[in-house]
Design a protein around this motif. Structure first.
Motif, PDB file in Angstrom:
ATOM      1  N   ALA A   3      25.015   0.318  -9.967  1.00 10.44           N
ATOM      2  CA  ALA A   3      25.328  -1.030 -10.047  1.00 10.44           C
ATOM      3  C   ALA A   3      26.615  -1.600 -10.863  1.00 10.44           C
ATOM      4  O   ALA A   3      28.356  -2.013 -10.859  1.00 10.44           O
ATOM      5  CB  ALA A   3      25.241  -2.304 -10.133  1.00 10.44           C
ATOM      6  N   PHE A   4      27.223  -0.951 -12.037  1.00  3.44           N
ATOM      7  CA  PHE A   4      27.722  -1.180 -12.493  1.00  3.44           C
ATOM      8  C   PHE A   4      29.068   0.036 -12.502  1.00  3.44           C
ATOM      9  O   PHE A   4      29.941   0.303 -12.088  1.00  3.44           O
ATOM     10  CB  PHE A   4      27.381   0.086 -13.847  1.00  3.44           C
ATOM     11  CG  PHE A   4      27.629  -1.494 -15.281  1.00  3.44           C
ATOM     12  CD1 PHE A   4      26.648  -2.332 -15.018  1.00  3.44           C
ATOM     13  CD2 PHE A   4      28.379  -1.150 -16.847  1.00  3.44           C
ATOM     14  CE1 PHE A   4      26.951  -3.362 -16.206  1.00  3.44           C
ATOM     15  CE2 PHE A   4      29.002  -1.764 -17.544  1.00  3.44           C
ATOM     16  CZ  PHE A   4      27.710  -3.362 -17.415  1.00  3.44           C
ATOM     17  N   ALA A   5      28.249   1.140 -11.773  1.00  8.44           N
ATOM     18  CA  ALA A   5      29.034   2.324 -11.809  1.00  8.44           C
ATOM     19  C   ALA A   5      30.003   1.565 -10.649  1.00  8.44           C
ATOM     20  O   ALA A   5      31.371   2.064 -10.418  1.00  8.44           O
ATOM     21  CB  ALA A   5      28.973   3.704 -11.206  1.00  8.44           C
ATOM     22  N   PHE A   6      29.357   1.399  -9.612  1.00  8.19           N
ATOM     23  CA  PHE A   6      30.170   0.735  -8.445  1.00  8.19           C
ATOM     24  C   PHE A   6      30.963  -0.358  -8.248  1.00  8.19           C
ATOM     25  O   PHE A   6      32.038  -0.411  -7.650  1.00  8.19           O
ATOM     26  CB  PHE A   6      28.860   0.205  -7.705  1.00  8.19           C
ATOM     27  CG  PHE A   6      29.191   0.029  -5.669  1.00  8.19           C
ATOM     28  CD1 PHE A   6      29.821   0.500  -4.938  1.00  8.19           C
ATOM     29  CD2 PHE A   6      29.858  -1.595  -5.487  1.00  8.19           C
ATOM     30  CE1 PHE A   6      29.871   0.903  -3.850  1.00  8.19           C
ATOM     31  CE2 PHE A   6      29.885  -2.073  -4.161  1.00  8.19           C
ATOM     32  CZ  PHE A   6      30.075  -1.161  -3.374  1.00  8.19           C
ATOM     33  N   ILE A  11      33.509  -9.607 -21.993  1.00  7.61           N
ATOM     34  CA  ILE A  11      32.052 -10.213 -23.206  1.00  7.61           C
ATOM     35  C   ILE A  11      30.990 -10.314 -21.659  1.00  7.61           C
ATOM     36  O   ILE A  11      29.949  -9.481 -22.387  1.00  7.61           O
ATOM     37  CB  ILE A  11      32.391 -11.692 -23.433  1.00  7.61           C
ATOM     38  CG1 ILE A  11      33.379 -11.801 -24.356  1.00  7.61           C
ATOM     39  CG2 ILE A  11      30.842 -12.042 -24.029  1.00  7.61           C
ATOM     40  CD1 ILE A  11      33.436 -12.968 -24.881  1.00  7.61           C
ATOM     41  N   VAL A  12      30.710 -10.510 -20.320  1.00  2.00           N
ATOM     42  CA  VAL A  12      29.706 -10.588 -19.808  1.00  2.00           C
ATOM     43  C   VAL A  12      29.342  -8.874 -19.863  1.00  2.00           C
ATOM     44  O   VAL A  12      28.202  -8.627 -20.152  1.00  2.00           O
ATOM     45  CB  VAL A  12      29.860 -10.940 -18.712  1.00  2.00           C
ATOM     46  CG1 VAL A  12      28.788 -10.393 -17.741  1.00  2.00           C
ATOM     47  CG2 VAL A  12      29.882 -12.587 -19.128  1.00  2.00           C
ATOM     48  N   LEU A  13      30.365  -7.603 -20.007  1.00  2.00           N
ATOM     49  CA  LEU A  13      29.797  -6.312 -19.693  1.00  2.00           C
ATOM     50  C   LEU A  13      29.563  -6.273 -20.610  1.00  2.00           C
ATOM     51  O   LEU A  13      28.563  -5.098 -20.103  1.00  2.00           O
ATOM     52  CB  LEU A  13      31.430  -6.048 -18.857  1.00  2.00           C
ATOM     53  CG  LEU A  13      31.757  -5.819 -17.364  1.00  2.00           C
ATOM     54  CD1 LEU A  13      33.047  -5.492 -17.400  1.00  2.00           C
ATOM     55  CD2 LEU A  13      31.277  -5.935 -16.450  1.00  2.00           C
ATOM     56  N   ALA A  14      29.877  -6.452 -21.807  1.00  2.00           N
ATOM     57  CA  ALA A  14      29.367  -5.807 -23.020  1.00  2.00           C
ATOM     58  C   ALA A  14      28.214  -6.154 -23.326  1.00  2.00           C
ATOM     59  O   ALA A  14      26.839  -5.749 -23.600  1.00  2.00           O
ATOM     60  CB  ALA A  14      30.409  -6.224 -23.918  1.00  2.00           C
ATOM     61  N   VAL A  20      28.953  -9.454 -12.927  1.00  2.00           N
ATOM     62  CA  VAL A  20      29.276 -10.315 -13.289  1.00  2.00           C
ATOM     63  C   VAL A  20      28.962 -11.963 -13.141  1.00  2.00           C
ATOM     64  O   VAL A  20      28.052 -12.761 -14.337  1.00  2.00           O
ATOM     65  CB  VAL A  20      30.758 -11.057 -13.166  1.00  2.00           C
ATOM     66  CG1 VAL A  20      30.890 -12.853 -14.871  1.00  2.00           C
ATOM     67  CG2 VAL A  20      31.653  -9.973 -13.945  1.00  2.00           C
ATOM     68  N   VAL A  21      28.893 -12.360 -11.657  1.00  2.00           N
ATOM     69  CA  VAL A  21      27.485 -13.534 -11.467  1.00  2.00           C
ATOM     70  C   VAL A  21      26.312 -13.036 -11.760  1.00  2.00           C
ATOM     71  O   VAL A  21      25.296 -13.603 -12.546  1.00  2.00           O
ATOM     72  CB  VAL A  21      27.530 -14.038  -9.969  1.00  2.00           C
ATOM     73  CG1 VAL A  21      26.954 -15.115  -9.888  1.00  2.00           C
ATOM     74  CG2 VAL A  21      29.288 -14.718 -10.326  1.00  2.00           C
ATOM     75  N   VAL A  22      25.646 -12.309 -11.217  1.00  2.00           N
ATOM     76  CA  VAL A  22      24.421 -11.470 -11.820  1.00  2.00           C
ATOM     77  C   VAL A  22      23.698 -11.292 -12.805  1.00  2.00           C
ATOM     78  O   VAL A  22      22.971 -11.591 -13.326  1.00  2.00           O
ATOM     79  CB  VAL A  22      24.417 -10.225 -10.790  1.00  2.00           C
ATOM     80  CG1 VAL A  22      22.725  -9.939 -11.038  1.00  2.00           C
ATOM     81  CG2 VAL A  22      24.268 -10.633  -9.295  1.00  2.00           C
ATOM     82  N   SER A  23      25.071 -10.812 -13.696  1.00  2.00           N
ATOM     83  CA  SER A  23      24.498 -10.518 -14.963  1.00  2.00           C
ATOM     84  C   SER A  23      23.563 -12.215 -15.953  1.00  2.00           C
ATOM     85  O   SER A  23      23.566 -12.195 -17.143  1.00  2.00           O
ATOM     86  CB  SER A  23      26.067  -9.923 -15.190  1.00  2.00           C
ATOM     87  OG  SER A  23      25.896  -8.234 -15.180  1.00  2.00           O
ATOM     88  N   LEU A  24      25.570 -13.125 -15.265  1.00  2.00           N
ATOM     89  CA  LEU A  24      25.234 -13.856 -16.503  1.00  2.00           C
ATOM     90  C   LEU A  24      23.822 -15.425 -16.486  1.00  2.00           C
ATOM     91  O   LEU A  24      23.147 -15.153 -17.276  1.00  2.00           O
ATOM     92  CB  LEU A  24      26.406 -14.875 -15.855  1.00  2.00           C
ATOM     93  CG  LEU A  24      27.803 -14.699 -16.755  1.00  2.00           C
ATOM     94  CD1 LEU A  24      28.659 -15.998 -15.935  1.00  2.00           C
ATOM     95  CD2 LEU A  24      27.363 -15.290 -18.433  1.00  2.00           C
ATOM     96  N   VAL A  25      23.345 -14.734 -15.238  1.00  2.00           N
ATOM     97  CA  VAL A  25      22.435 -15.452 -14.254  1.00  2.00           C
ATOM     98  C   VAL A  25      21.435 -14.952 -15.339  1.00  2.00           C
ATOM     99  O   VAL A  25      20.248 -15.220 -15.697  1.00  2.00           O
ATOM    100  CB  VAL A  25      22.315 -15.259 -13.106  1.00  2.00           C
ATOM    101  CG1 VAL A  25      20.368 -16.135 -12.307  1.00  2.00           C
ATOM    102  CG2 VAL A  25      22.831 -16.017 -12.352  1.00  2.00           C
TER     103      VAL A  25
END
Length: 624
Positions: A448-451, A422-425, A344-349
């Motif tokens: 990474a998603f699966a993990f 929301i972040v995942l979507a 989540v943090v990496v995705s937000l960045v």
């Protein structure tokens, strides 16, 4: 605002708001059918997941009970049966004297799910509150995932698969699966996206009146299902709007939308106030109301380590990586796991780097909501690995404020489920768009998603056997021992750790006809039986009911004295009890309770019982 999160495959010069986007061309029949097929597929998957989680109850709804929360299931079955009683015999939806007689129970101050009780009353009559309970539980979980999917598809995600990923996560996140251990109110996670949907529509110019009315009706309806969830949704929406509006980039848009939003919210307030005037009065000032809650807020606070740990009902736990940091299995409200928190943090960045200035403000506001609610959920002092530190946290300033004083801090972590969904979507949109992310990077991110997500996949709810309804109750034989409107109780008297007596009354209400009142019960009420006192679980114990409960819970056999018998006569007169009965088995929080010890104590106190069908009955003679 939230519409601005469609960021990753839109040019930086694209309109900043949903209102400014070009009107899309009309959809042809093929496109509509494709969309409907996608919706149906997600609905089927969500329902399948709901059944998968609750299948243990479906196998035998009349004998199986949620293993980790017998008391709450009994309470909600009672409320569902009370809905039938309201429709057949009338009464107050927000107050009853059928329980905790003679004082009664303020149902508005409890999680009374009145709307569910009324809507599902036909099913309760046909199949019993046991079946209605598991039906609502299953549909709640499925609807939460599906409505979040629809919300994400409409407002945020560019790809329906992305919306499905986010929606299914929101519906079956560890915290909501935990609350599936008995909570029909908290599993109604569909309320948050539905309210947010209509809140966003308030911005549409020229439609503020219609949308304001709809939102007001929605709030009025959902109040009796999940009032605490509505409070969290409103609070999270307020934090988001304040954080989003604070940016110089987004302030002009916020200022332009403000008049329409305020007009719509004004209509919402009028409609909701009209619907909720009486329920709110009962909740805050009605008879048998109370301050705070019957639970220790310090005990029900999130441990910092729990956000990075795994729930005991997850695949990770099955592999030996579970954690027992939650206060109980029903309140494991975070437990996202370290891989998901990192994702989540990496995705937000990544999303922030690719966004234009307006959308960066929206992403920052979303992050602010997550951080604020994470901090609030940790209670007044920081907990780490089960130990309380001396580090104060923001909840120390909030815990005595109205509404906050009635909330359990750790439940605020449920707001993070929406933020993470929301972040995942959004990041899934990037992952699925090859024009944005090259194939090698897509493969790495998919791994990474699966993990991150596979370890938090839920395991089915645990269940076990509970005592069957006595023939003495189901056949109506009890009516020979209790006058119309009279009081009767199973032994021990009903309470959260021994709630059978409340269940027997519930099943009688669901069948209609004559009813009986019960002393005690599992509910929240004032500590001394009067108003404006601190809340507690159940009624204040008297000497006699405590004698019975102690025998059932601990096998303690009291050496009954004449003084005990005299006190019992006074207590029975207070309750107005005509008879008590002892079934052949008594459901407890962790298994069956001590039947033999309770029979010995009751016989010593009340004399030789009468054997009627499958119970022992003691008539209680009025005190002269």
């Amino acid at each position: 605002m939230l519409a601005n999160l469609r960021v990753m495959s839109v040019a930086a010069t694209a309109p900043a708001s949903a209102d400014d986007r070009p009107t899309p061309p009309p959809e042809d029949t093929r496109t509509v059918l494709q969309r409907l097929r996608s919706h149906l597929l997600v609905a089927v998957i969500a329902l399948g997941m709901g059944v998968y989680l609750t299948h243990g109850l479906w196998q035998q709804p009349y004998r199986h009970v949620i293993a980790d929360n017998v008391g709450d299931q009994a309470f909600f079955e009672w409320v569902l049966a009370y809905g039938v009683h309201l429709l057949r015999d009338g009464g107050d939806p927000f107050f009853t004297d059928l329980m905790n007689t003679p004082l009664g129970v303020n149902l508005a101050a409890n999680t009374s799910i009145t709307v569910f009780a009324i809507l599902f009353a036909p099913l309760t009559v046909l199949a019993g509150p046991q079946v209605t309970f598991v039906t609502i539980l299953t549909l709640n979980m499925a609807a939460s995932a599906f409505v979040w999917y629809l919300f994400l598809d409409r407002w945020l995600a560019r790809n329906r698969l992305s919306a499905a990923i986010g929606g299914l996560f929101c519906g079956f996140a560890p915290g909501f699966v935990s609350h599936a251990n008995g909570h029909l109110n908290w599993t109604a996670g569909w309320i948050a996206p539905l309210v947010l949907w209509w809140l966003l529509r308030l911005r549409e110019k020229g439609r503020w009146l219609r949308h304001g009315v709809i939102l007001g009706l929605l709030l009025g309806t959902c109040f009796s299902i999940a009032a605490e969830g509505l409070f969290f949704t409103a609070l999270a929406g307020g934090v988001f709007v304040l954080a989003w509006s604070a940016s110089r980039t987004t302030w002009p848009e916020a200022r332009a939308a403000l008049p329409t939003m305020l007009a719509g919210l004004g209509v919402t307030a009028v409609v909701a106030s009209a619907l909720l005037a009486y329920p709110l009065y009962m909740h805050f000032a009605g008879p048998q109301t109370f301050k705070g809650t019957g639970f220790n807020q310090k005990h029900y606070a999130e441990d910092l380590a729990s956000f990075f740990s795994f729930s005991e009902r997850s695949l990770a736990a099955k592999a030996g990586f579970g954690s027992d940091l939650a206060p109980n299995p029903t309140e494991a409200t975070s437990f996202f796991g370290l891989p998901l928190m990192i994702l989540v943090v990496v995705s937000l960045v990544l999303l922030h780097r690719r966004a234009d200035r307006g959308r960066r403000a929206t992403l920052r506001a979303l992050a602010v909501v997550g951080v604020v609610f994470m901090l609030i959920s940790m209670g007044p002092r920081l907990l780490y690995m089960g130990d309380e530190t001396h580090i104060p946290l923001p909840y120390a300033l909030l815990q005595r404020l109205p509404l906050f004083d009635s909330a359990l801090p750790l439940r605020f972590a449920l707001v993070l489920v929406g933020v993470i969904g929301i972040v995942l979507a959004l990041i899934a949109d990037v992952l699925l768009d090859r024009t944005v992310m090259p194939h090698p990077a897509q493969a790495a991110f998919a791994s990474a998603f699966a993990f991150a997500l596979i370890p938090v996949f839920p395991l089915p709810l645990l269940y076990r056997e509970r005592a069957p309804e006595p023939k003495f109750v189901s056949s109506g034989a009890w009516q020979r021992y209790v006058p119309a409107g009279g009081t009767m109780s199973a032994l021990p008297f009903a309470i959260n750790v021994a709630a059978d007596g409340q269940r027997w009354q519930a099943y009688t209400m669901a069948r209609g006809g004559r009813q009986f009142r019960i002393p005690d019960g599992y509910f929240l009420g004032p500590s001394d039986g009067g108003a404006e006192e601190e809340g507690r679980i159940g009624a204040m114990p008297r000497r006699t009911d405590w004698m019975f409960l102690r025998a059932a819970l601990y096998g303690h056999i009291t050496a009954v004295t004449d003084d005990d018998r005299e006190n019992a006569r006074y207590d029975f007169q207070y309750w107005g009890i005509s008879a008590v009965f002892l079934p052949s088995a008594i459901t407890g929080p962790d298994g069956m309770l001590y039947h033999a010890a309770l029979e010995i104590v009751a016989t010593d106190l009340l004399g030789t019982p009468e054997k009627v069908d499958d119970v022992l009955v003691w008539r209680i003679e009025p005190r002269s």
